[in-house]
Scaffold this motif. Structure first.
Motif, short mmCIF file in Angstrom:
data_model
loop_
_atom_site.label_atom_id
_atom_site.label_comp_id
_atom_site.label_asym_id
_atom_site.label_seq_id
_atom_site.Cartn_x
_atom_site.Cartn_y
_atom_site.Cartn_z
N TYR A 138 0.89 -1.03 -0.06
CA TYR A 138 0.00 -0.05 0.01
C TYR A 138 0.91 1.25 0.05
O TYR A 138 1.67 1.65 -0.95
CB TYR A 138 -0.81 -0.01 1.10
CG TYR A 138 -1.68 -1.36 1.59
CD1 TYR A 138 -2.69 -1.69 0.75
CD2 TYR A 138 -1.48 -2.03 2.67
CE1 TYR A 138 -3.21 -2.87 1.05
CE2 TYR A 138 -1.76 -3.04 2.82
CZ TYR A 138 -3.08 -3.75 1.72
OH TYR A 138 -3.67 -4.93 2.20
N TRP B 264 -6.16 10.90 3.25
CA TRP B 264 -6.49 9.43 3.42
C TRP B 264 -5.26 8.52 3.17
O TRP B 264 -4.24 9.08 2.27
CB TRP B 264 -7.53 9.35 1.94
CG TRP B 264 -8.82 9.95 2.04
CD1 TRP B 264 -8.89 11.33 2.56
CD2 TRP B 264 -10.02 9.38 1.80
NE1 TRP B 264 -10.44 11.57 2.73
CE2 TRP B 264 -11.14 10.29 1.98
CE3 TRP B 264 -10.52 8.23 1.06
CZ2 TRP B 264 -12.30 10.14 1.85
CZ3 TRP B 264 -11.78 7.76 0.93
CH2 TRP B 264 -12.83 8.60 1.30
N VAL C 76 -4.08 4.69 2.07
CA VAL C 76 -4.53 3.21 1.52
C VAL C 76 -3.92 2.31 2.39
O VAL C 76 -2.85 2.20 3.06
CB VAL C 76 -3.97 3.11 0.03
CG1 VAL C 76 -4.84 4.10 -0.91
CG2 VAL C 76 -2.50 3.17 -0.05
N TYR D 113 -9.43 1.24 4.56
CA TYR D 113 -9.16 2.62 4.26
C TYR D 113 -8.90 3.42 5.40
O TYR D 113 -9.94 3.45 6.31
CB TYR D 113 -10.26 3.31 3.35
CG TYR D 113 -9.62 3.81 2.15
CD1 TYR D 113 -8.53 4.84 2.21
CD2 TYR D 113 -9.93 3.51 0.72
CE1 TYR D 113 -7.80 5.39 1.05
CE2 TYR D 113 -9.32 4.11 -0.39
CZ TYR D 113 -8.13 4.81 -0.13
OH TYR D 113 -7.63 5.45 -1.39
N TRP E 5 -8.03 7.26 7.62
CA TRP E 5 -7.92 8.77 7.26
C TRP E 5 -7.45 9.47 8.74
O TRP E 5 -7.73 8.72 9.83
CB TRP E 5 -9.27 9.33 6.54
CG TRP E 5 -10.46 9.19 7.49
CD1 TRP E 5 -10.57 9.01 8.77
CD2 TRP E 5 -11.56 9.73 7.04
NE1 TRP E 5 -11.99 9.13 9.26
CE2 TRP E 5 -12.59 9.77 8.21
CE3 TRP E 5 -12.16 10.61 5.96
CZ2 TRP E 5 -13.78 10.24 8.00
CZ3 TRP E 5 -13.41 10.83 5.96
CH2 TRP E 5 -14.24 10.76 6.91
N HIS F 174 -6.99 -1.37 -0.58
CA HIS F 174 -6.90 -0.37 -1.06
C HIS F 174 -5.57 0.41 -1.67
O HIS F 174 -4.75 0.22 -1.20
CB HIS F 174 -7.69 0.84 -0.40
CG HIS F 174 -9.23 0.42 0.28
ND1 HIS F 174 -10.17 0.35 -0.67
CD2 HIS F 174 -9.38 -0.08 1.39
CE1 HIS F 174 -11.15 -0.11 0.34
NE2 HIS F 174 -10.49 -0.42 1.54
N ILE G 37 -12.59 5.13 -5.85
CA ILE G 37 -11.77 4.26 -5.17
C ILE G 37 -11.27 3.02 -6.15
O ILE G 37 -12.31 2.53 -6.54
CB ILE G 37 -11.99 3.93 -3.52
CG1 ILE G 37 -13.40 3.03 -3.53
CG2 ILE G 37 -12.29 5.17 -2.73
CD1 ILE G 37 -13.35 2.27 -2.00
N ASN H 76 -9.42 -0.80 -5.63
CA ASN H 76 -8.78 -1.61 -4.52
C ASN H 76 -8.66 -3.09 -5.34
O ASN H 76 -8.87 -3.29 -6.42
CB ASN H 76 -9.40 -1.70 -3.31
CG ASN H 76 -11.00 -2.04 -3.47
OD1 ASN H 76 -11.32 -3.00 -4.34
ND2 ASN H 76 -11.76 -1.38 -2.70
#
Length: 979
Positions: free
Chosen positions: A349, A363, A365, A369, A371, A403, A418, A420
């Motif tokens: 990621y 955000w 990954v 997800y 944040w 993601h 998004i 993923n």
């Protein structure tokens, strides 16, 4: 006999012709080239029940209806209608271009200009190489490679907003090559890609993973350098040469930043700037950690009874042993502050995105997800994966995990895309509800199994992070093969799925690291059957030691070392028998209720800690050491001879082939093969279906940066070997091989970029594209009854070459004949079930049920024309009954080349009533003998004979030999399957 009563319009006639060379040119090349065989088309099964890993998404900044989706292994897809439909725009069919992508960037000043970086920008075990940087000047219609051919893994592309000719490309460089090298570093062009300058370079094992510029002054740039390498069973994701560099003069000079940053070894770094706040720069930095932070993929569980870890030391200042985390600079990189120890598995990621709508919101990954809404001090799950859209609490309605990308629509603050491991999702209400794009057939299949159900066999396989599943090779439904025809058999990362040869209702499936399940289609349930301490009899270490490696696992134990893709097989000789491999081989005769070990350790028993990487041995606390890496020294391939019970062939990831002729009592070890580097990963072992003495083995050395193909053959059960790689091209490392059960010289190979076949046992290999984009053919199986090549691609789903039997008679001599009609398989006579009227929403994609076409209903003839026909003649396929009665004359294309044409199983139409006033002309039409109103009656099931010939007026002159085939009635029970 009841006759079928269906009608097919003339437009459905399957008719493809490619004439790329003249007859003389064909003769000079023996007629064996890719262009000649374009008529042998393949078809996609999809499915889109799940899709695959998406690494980048770009909304055209000038047109919010246009999306570009870059997939990890399935190429680039484009939609001009917000995802209602997608077109596969890269790589192009027939071109050996990369399908593994990093990133796509649309020029904000000119939407026709699109930049594409190849080679996934992650370092996980399944990452594969790219072939450089590509550019389109017509919005993806065509592409030109514009440099960085040996970069293999590009990290990011950015375009100077002041000048479209100024583009920056961060190149991570080769991932697997010892010694590194390649086009590695930060590159700049000032002429739109005609020439490139390497602006920042550290050394041959340290690339650049990310680059951003100050939005107020694009001549001020920040770049993150990344030292990493991966081999078989090994990984290091950082070193002393990583760091953040800054330039204030457009890349002419660079300064390595240090104030507040980790002073020791550094791993992957990802960067972001906030255009709303002058001087604000963010960095996610991997480094050593004294206080946890090694979550991410694989960190989904824990010991509830373990003692609580000691409290972490203060965040600042970072030290050589404690530097991991999320950093922030408010003075354009002059000083940095560590905000948290967040770490999101950089091998897989580790990208960050500034939310353009909310201040201090970033955000990140990860598996789920994350944040931060406080500038990076704390990170928490966003909750996307728990969004059920009010359809229930089960995972079937949730957003997929793992993601890689978020794209904020600049024109609509509540519209977000998004990407993923499950594909692309979209929200129009700021994340409250999400919809999945179920029309992207980019599933990454590791393996494939073709069943033997009649008349339409089942295709099953396992996927990267999207479970294992089964579906039909074709259906009786008028709309084709639908997403709703597919069903899952087990979860996790799916690998080999196999049909029980004695009970069509039993399907075996595997998940990562050797999880093995039995799925009963009658119950719709599965149960685990993997060998364990509770169901296994231990093999005696005194037996079968000939040629074996050391026994035991690490630390002297006897535990199993299983590969991420641990192999197993079913036996054709004993009902209920399976074999399963770790470093040992296990056998069950009761479908997994009980097991016994039938081998010692069949590997070299190597220790990854004792093998150099990047020219040195690494300490176990090295950054990302052995992270997201499969176990070393494991069995990766197992096969049993279809002709001799107990003749087993095993291949390992450390380059060994082990053979037993007595079901494990004695083993013969082979470690040297002509033309194959020692220790090369064994990608397939294939005992011949024609001769029990013959064994084929393919090797794949991609995890050392060697992408050459390797295929060997033994005619004496492994005592001696011959290299039959022939003229397979470079970069086409080989994943799978099969031998035809009728013609010993007909072989098929699945390579990094497609399907190849040989008709001379491996001297000359011919690519068989057939409309399939360049894609990694990871596995293949020949379905004997239907003579199909069934393929699992790692990025474009399942594909089938229907009826390859014509290739059994393809030779240079046959292609030099005037014309040749090749063998064909049987044909089913039936009326497709259901109707598919225009506007019938719900039947196909727009109704949420993605479909792929069935093959045509009828007999498909394959023929080759070696030279032009005489004047005033037609080429005709005459179909007769065994007694000689004429059934149909098909007027077919007589141009030189290979052709395929379909007969819809109808007789010639009755002759028209005489009309003396009508102008003279030919009755009927090509193939179907006229339009819908001039169809003859359907033939009864039975045997038929087809003969190619010239026709002048009413005179038919036969050419070559005839072919016998059967028309079968579809079994009634099939109408309840996949309808």
């Amino acid at each position: 006999m009841r006759r079928a009563t269906f009608l097919l319009p003339l437009a459905t006639l399957f008719f493809t012709t490619v004439v790329a060379t003249t007859p003389n040119e064909q003769a000079g090349q023996n007629g064996l080239n890719a262009e000649v065989f374009e008529a042998m088309t393949v078809r996609s099964l999809g499915p889109a029940l799940v899709t695959g890993r998406v690494v980048d998404i770009e909304i055209d900044p000038n047109d919010p209806n246009t999306y570009y989706v870059a997939s990890a292994f399935g190429g680039l897809w484009k939609s001009t209608n917000r995802g209602f439909t997608f077109d596969h725009v890269f790589p192009r069919i027939g071109e050996v271009e990369a399908f593994s992508l990093c990133c796509v960037e649309v020029d904000p000043r000119d939407s026709n200009v699109v930049w594409l970086g190849t080679g996934e920008n992650n370092s996980q075990r399944s990452a594969h190489f790219g072939t450089g940087l590509y550019k389109s000047t017509d919005a993806g219609e065509s592409w030109t490679r514009v440099g960085l051919e040996t970069s293999e893994h590009i990290g990011r592309i950015i375009i100077d907003p002041r000048d479209s000719n100024v583009v920056w490309v961060a190149s991570q460089g080769p991932l697997f090559t010892e010694g590194g090298g390649g086009d590695r570093g930060l590159y700049k062009t000032t002429d739109g890609g005609k020439t490139w300058t390497r602006s920042l370079f550290v050394n041959d094992v340290t690339g650049v993973t990310d680059v951003v510029f100050d939005p107020r002054d694009p001549d001020t740039l920040f770049a993150g350098t990344y030292q990493r390498m991966r081999h078989v069973g090994q990984m290091v994701g950082g070193g002393p040469d990583g760091g953040i560099f800054k330039s204030t003069n457009g890349g002419d000079t660079w300064t390595k930043l240090s104030n507040g940053l980790p002073p020791g070894d550094v791993g992957r770094i990802n960067l972001a700037v906030d255009p709303r706040v002058p001087g604000l720069v963010y960095a996610m930095i991997d480094a050593k950690s004294a206080g946890g932070g090694r979550g991410g993929r694989g960190g989904r569980g824990g010991d509830p009874d373990a003692p609580a870890p000691p409290p972490p030391p203060p965040l600042n200042p970072p030290t050589a042993d404690d530097g991991v985390g999320f950093y922030r600079s408010t003075d354009n990189g002059t000083t940095w502050e560590r905000m948290s120890r967040t770490r999101n598995n950089p091998a897989y990621y580790h990208e960050i995105f500034v939310d353009p709508r909310h201040a201090d919101t970033i955000w990140a990954v990860a598996t789920t997800y994350q944040w931060s809404r406080d500038g990076g001090k704390t990170f928490s799950p966003i909750g996307i994966e728990d969004s059920t859209t009010n359809m229930g609490p089960t995972g079937a309605f949730n957003v997929h995990v793992d993601h890689h990308e978020v794209e904020f629509d600049p024109n609509d603050p509540e519209h977000i895309l998004i990407g993923n491991d499950g594909g692309v999702y979209e929200t129009y209400d700021d994340g409250k509800t999400w919809r999945m794009f179920s029309n992207l057939p980019i599933t990454q299949y590791y393996r494939v199994s073709a069943g033997n159900e009649e008349p339409f066999y089942t295709v099953c396989g396992g996927t990267q992070d999207n479970f294992s599943m089964c579906g039909p090779s074709r259906t009786a439904h008028a709309v084709g093969i639908r997403t709703s025809d597919w069903y899952m058999t087990t979860g996790g990362d799916g690998f080999q799925t196999r049909h029980d040869p004695n009970d069509p209702n039993i399907i075996y499936s595997t998940s990562q690291n050797g999880g093995l399940t039995l799925f009963d289609r009658r119950l719709g349930r599965s149960r685990g059957i993997r060998p364990s301490a509770n169901n296994t009899f231990t093999f005696s270490e005194d037996e079968g030691a000939e040629g074996a490696g050391a026994t035991g696992g690490r630390g002297g134990g006897t535990g199993d070392r299983t590969n991420w893709d641990a192999p197993y097989i079913t036996s054709d000789h004993v009902a209920g028998r399976l074999y399963w491999g770790s470093q040992f081989l296990y056998q069950t005769d009761d479908r997994g209720t009980s097991w016994q070990r039938v081998s010692p350790d069949l590997t070299r028993n190597l220790d990854y800690r004792e093998i150099e990487l990047m020219g040195r041995l690494w300490e176990q606390d090295a950054i990302a050491f052995h992270e997201s890496t499969t176990t070393l020294s494991t069995i990766v391939e197992v096969a049993e001879s279809p002709l001799m019970s107990g003749l087993l062939v095993v291949g390992t990831d450390d380059g060994l082939v082990q053979i037993t002729e007595d079901n494990g009592k004695n083993w013969r070890r082979v470690e040297d093969f002509p033309g194959v580097p020692k220790f090369t990963y064994v990608s397939d072992v294939v005992p011949s279906p024609r001769d029990s003495n013959v064994i084929f083995v393919t090797f794949n050395n991609w995890q050392t940066g060697d992408y050459k193909p390797y295929i060997v053959r033994s005619d004496d059960r492994g005592r001696t070997w011959t290299n039959i790689t022939g003229d397979l091209p470079a970069l086409h490392d080989v994943w799978a091989l099969e031998q035809d059960h009728v013609n010993s010289n007909l072989l098929f190979a699945g390579t990094e970029f497609g399907l190849f076949f040989t008709v001379d046992g491996g001297q000359r290999w011919v690519p068989l594209r057939g409309g399939m984009p360049p894609t990694q053919v990871r596995d293949l199986q020949l379905q004997r009854r239907e003579n199909d090549v069934v393929m699992a691609t790692f990025g474009n789903g399942f594909w089938i070459l229907d009826d390859y039997s014509p290739l059994r008679e393809v030779t240079a001599a046959a292609l030099s004949e005037e014309a040749r009609l090749f063998p064909l398989r049987h044909a089913y006579q039936f009326t497709p079930w259901g109707v598919a009227q225009a506007g019938a929403a719900g039947l196909a994609t727009l109704g949420g049920n993605f479909t792929t076409p069935n093959p045509p209903v009828g007999a498909v003839f394959t023929y080759h024309v070696g030279r032009p026909l005489p004047a005033n003649t037609e080429l005709v396929i005459r179909i007769t009954e065994p007694g000689g009665g004429q059934v149909r004359d098909l007027v077919v294309d007589g141009a030189p080349g290979l052709h395929r044409e379909e007969w819809n199983l109808r007789e010639d139409p009755p002759p028209p009533a005489p009309n003396p006033d009508a102008p003279a002309g030919r009755a009927g039409g090509r193939g179907f003998g006229g339009g819908r109103g001039s169809q003859g009656p359907a033939v009864d099931p039975g045997l038929f004979r087809a003969q190619l010939g010239r026709k002048a007026g009413d005179t038919f002159t036969a050419i070559g030999t005839f072919q016998i085939f059967q028309v079968k009635e579809l079994p009634p029970q099939n109408y309840s399957l996949y309808r």
